[in-house]
Design a protein around this motif. Structure first.
Motif, PDB file in Angstrom:
ATOM      1  N   ILE A  40      36.857  49.495  70.020  1.00 13.22           N
ATOM      2  CA  ILE A  40      35.316  49.457  70.526  1.00 13.22           C
ATOM      3  C   ILE A  40      34.692  50.431  71.644  1.00 13.22           C
ATOM      4  CG2 ILE A  40      33.412  47.908  70.454  1.00 13.22           C
ATOM      5  CD1 ILE A  40      35.237  45.676  69.185  1.00 13.22           C
ATOM      6  N   VAL A  41      33.837  50.980  71.322  1.00 18.18           N
ATOM      7  CA  VAL A  41      33.012  51.827  72.481  1.00 18.18           C
ATOM      8  C   VAL A  41      31.535  51.556  72.260  1.00 18.18           C
ATOM      9  CG1 VAL A  41      34.862  53.887  72.001  1.00 18.18           C
ATOM     10  CG2 VAL A  41      32.667  53.847  70.882  1.00 18.18           C
ATOM     11  N   ALA A  42      31.025  50.761  71.464  1.00 15.07           N
ATOM     12  CA  ALA A  42      29.686  50.319  71.541  1.00 15.07           C
ATOM     13  C   ALA A  42      29.454  49.125  70.641  1.00 15.07           C
ATOM     14  CB  ALA A  42      28.707  51.428  70.916  1.00 15.07           C
ATOM     15  N   SER A  43      28.465  48.165  71.057  1.00 13.25           N
ATOM     16  CA  SER A  43      28.512  47.054  70.040  1.00 13.25           C
ATOM     17  C   SER A  43      27.038  46.409  70.093  1.00 13.25           C
ATOM     18  CB  SER A  43      29.394  46.116  70.088  1.00 13.25           C
ATOM     19  OG  SER A  43      29.211  45.624  71.533  1.00 13.25           O
ATOM     20  N   LEU A  44      26.457  45.993  68.981  1.00 12.28           N
ATOM     21  CA  LEU A  44      25.280  45.293  69.180  1.00 12.28           C
ATOM     22  C   LEU A  44      25.232  44.218  68.185  1.00 12.28           C
ATOM     23  CD1 LEU A  44      22.247  45.300  69.880  1.00 12.28           C
ATOM     24  CD2 LEU A  44      21.725  46.584  67.619  1.00 12.28           C
ATOM     25  N   GLY A  45      25.029  42.832  68.627  1.00  9.86           N
ATOM     26  CA  GLY A  45      24.813  41.477  67.958  1.00  9.86           C
ATOM     27  C   GLY A  45      23.512  40.885  68.148  1.00  9.86           C
ATOM     28  N   VAL A  46      22.691  40.768  67.241  1.00  8.55           N
ATOM     29  CA  VAL A  46      21.182  40.291  67.575  1.00  8.55           C
ATOM     30  C   VAL A  46      20.804  39.609  66.271  1.00  8.55           C
ATOM     31  CG1 VAL A  46      20.580  42.097  69.304  1.00  8.55           C
ATOM     32  CG2 VAL A  46      19.996  42.506  67.047  1.00  8.55           C
ATOM     33  N   LEU A  47      19.958  38.687  66.636  1.00  5.05           N
ATOM     34  CA  LEU A  47      19.083  37.860  65.519  1.00  5.05           C
ATOM     35  C   LEU A  47      17.844  38.697  65.660  1.00  5.05           C
ATOM     36  CD1 LEU A  47      20.046  34.648  66.782  1.00  5.05           C
ATOM     37  CD2 LEU A  47      21.034  35.683  64.875  1.00  5.05           C
ATOM     38  N   VAL A  48      17.410  38.900  64.319  1.00  2.40           N
ATOM     39  CA  VAL A  48      16.192  39.858  64.060  1.00  2.40           C
ATOM     40  C   VAL A  48      15.146  38.956  64.293  1.00  2.40           C
ATOM     41  CG1 VAL A  48      15.114  41.346  62.560  1.00  2.40           C
ATOM     42  CG2 VAL A  48      17.459  41.275  62.608  1.00  2.40           C
ATOM     43  N   GLU A  49      14.219  39.301  65.106  1.00  2.00           N
ATOM     44  CA  GLU A  49      12.978  38.879  65.570  1.00  2.00           C
ATOM     45  C   GLU A  49      11.961  38.812  64.334  1.00  2.00           C
ATOM     46  OE1 GLU A  49      10.383  40.009  69.093  1.00  2.00           O
ATOM     47  OE2 GLU A  49       9.784  41.431  67.627  1.00  2.00           O
ATOM     48  N   GLY A  50      11.298  37.700  64.016  1.00  2.00           N
ATOM     49  CA  GLY A  50      10.624  37.230  63.067  1.00  2.00           C
ATOM     50  C   GLY A  50      11.111  36.982  61.732  1.00  2.00           C
ATOM     51  N   VAL A  51      12.667  37.018  61.563  1.00  2.00           N
ATOM     52  CA  VAL A  51      13.263  36.506  60.317  1.00  2.00           C
ATOM     53  C   VAL A  51      14.247  35.611  60.749  1.00  2.00           C
ATOM     54  CG1 VAL A  51      14.898  37.482  58.547  1.00  2.00           C
ATOM     55  CG2 VAL A  51      13.148  39.074  59.548  1.00  2.00           C
ATOM     56  N   PHE A  52      15.119  35.655  61.750  1.00  2.00           N
ATOM     57  CA  PHE A  52      15.894  34.643  62.254  1.00  2.00           C
ATOM     58  C   PHE A  52      15.042  33.407  62.416  1.00  2.00           C
ATOM     59  CE2 PHE A  52      17.703  32.009  65.558  1.00  2.00           C
ATOM     60  CZ  PHE A  52      18.749  31.445  64.782  1.00  2.00           C
ATOM     61  N   GLY A  53      15.666  32.195  61.979  1.00  2.00           N
ATOM     62  CA  GLY A  53      15.363  30.924  61.896  1.00  2.00           C
ATOM     63  C   GLY A  53      14.127  30.602  60.804  1.00  2.00           C
ATOM     64  N   ASN A  54      13.864  31.320  60.070  1.00  2.00           N
ATOM     65  CA  ASN A  54      12.875  31.138  59.172  1.00  2.00           C
ATOM     66  C   ASN A  54      13.357  29.979  57.991  1.00  2.00           C
ATOM     67  OD1 ASN A  54      13.941  32.368  56.763  1.00  2.00           O
ATOM     68  ND2 ASN A  54      12.768  33.958  56.986  1.00  2.00           N
ATOM     69  N   ALA A  55      12.658  29.473  57.382  1.00  2.00           N
ATOM     70  CA  ALA A  55      13.333  28.058  56.574  1.00  2.00           C
ATOM     71  C   ALA A  55      13.863  28.669  55.396  1.00  2.00           C
ATOM     72  CB  ALA A  55      12.217  27.283  55.829  1.00  2.00           C
ATOM     73  N   ASP A  56      13.974  29.828  55.119  1.00  2.00           N
ATOM     74  CA  ASP A  56      14.773  30.624  53.985  1.00  2.00           C
ATOM     75  C   ASP A  56      15.945  31.401  54.610  1.00  2.00           C
ATOM     76  OD1 ASP A  56      15.265  30.998  51.362  1.00  2.00           O
ATOM     77  OD2 ASP A  56      14.015  32.776  51.301  1.00  2.00           O
ATOM     78  N   PHE A  57      16.707  31.028  55.574  1.00  2.00           N
ATOM     79  CA  PHE A  57      17.849  31.719  56.210  1.00  2.00           C
ATOM     80  C   PHE A  57      18.856  31.389  55.323  1.00  2.00           C
ATOM     81  CE2 PHE A  57      20.031  32.743  60.418  1.00  2.00           C
ATOM     82  CZ  PHE A  57      20.792  33.680  59.744  1.00  2.00           C
ATOM     83  N   HIS A  58      19.480  32.038  54.761  1.00  2.00           N
ATOM     84  CA  HIS A  58      20.704  32.145  53.880  1.00  2.00           C
ATOM     85  C   HIS A  58      21.995  31.932  54.890  1.00  2.00           C
ATOM     86  CE1 HIS A  58      23.729  32.398  50.606  1.00  2.00           C
ATOM     87  NE2 HIS A  58      24.314  33.369  51.374  1.00  2.00           N
ATOM     88  N   TRP A  59      22.661  30.483  54.670  1.00  2.00           N
ATOM     89  CA  TRP A  59      23.812  30.317  55.728  1.00  2.00           C
ATOM     90  C   TRP A  59      24.985  30.329  54.351  1.00  2.00           C
ATOM     91  CZ3 TRP A  59      22.442  30.240  60.365  1.00  2.00           C
ATOM     92  CH2 TRP A  59      20.935  29.661  60.615  1.00  2.00           C
TER      93      TRP A  59
END
Length: 174
Positions: A40-59
């Motif tokens: 691994i030479v680069a990585s990114l793991g983020v929650l998307v602003e404005g989308v994460f945590g909305n009531a319709d998040f598919h788990w």
């Protein structure tokens, strides 16, 4: 975001994975850049602003309340941050300029469409391939995988061998 060094003399792969909402947007975006040896030479793991945590998040797996608690813990301990699609696009552009990677994902068509719906631009990458198609050719077609499917009841509704990412991953991990 710290600057990346230019390394175009090697072959690199950008592997993307997303978790989505019921309205087909990306809530959790993960990506790693690896070389041919899997380093691994680069990585990114983020929650998307404005989308994460909305009531319709598919788990995808498990109890929604438990999963939300897990994500909140990841935010609290720094394993995840919240980032805008614009930030993700800047990171992707920098990765593309630095490594010129081949883009891939397990079921890239799914990830591509959900990223597009969330204004995350994967179209900047010149080359791409689908890990699921590769897995079907190399792993799912083996007698060993077929035996694992029978042992674990990994079949599609139509009775074919499952090629779901979690089944293939469990097989490879066994």
């Amino acid at each position: 975001m710290k600057p990346l060094k230019i390394r175009l003399s090697r072959h690199y792969y950008l592997i993307v994975d997303v978790e989505t909402t019921g309205d087909n947007q990306v809530a959790d975006f993960g990506a790693i850049v690896v070389d041919r040896q899997g380093r691994i030479v680069a990585s990114l793991g983020v929650l998307v602003e404005g989308v994460f945590g909305n009531a319709d998040f598919h788990w995808a797996l498990g109890n929604p309340k438990h999963t939300m608690k897990k994500y909140q813990g990841m935010l609290a301990n720094g394993q995840r941050a919240i980032a805008s699609p614009a930030y993700i696009n800047r990171w992707l552009a920098e990765v593309n300029a630095t490594y010129a990677p081949v883009l891939t994902a397990y079921n890239i068509g799914f990830d591509w469409g959900k990223c597009r719906n969330t204004d995350i631009d994967l179209s900047i990458f010149d080359k791409r391939f689908d890990l699921m198609m590769a897995a079907k050719e190399v792993i799912v077609s083996t007698p060993e995988y077929e035996a694992a499917c029978h042992e674990n009841d990994w079949f599609t509704k139509g009775g074919k061998l499952s090629s779901k990412a979690d089944h293939v991953a469990r097989f490879l991990d066994s």
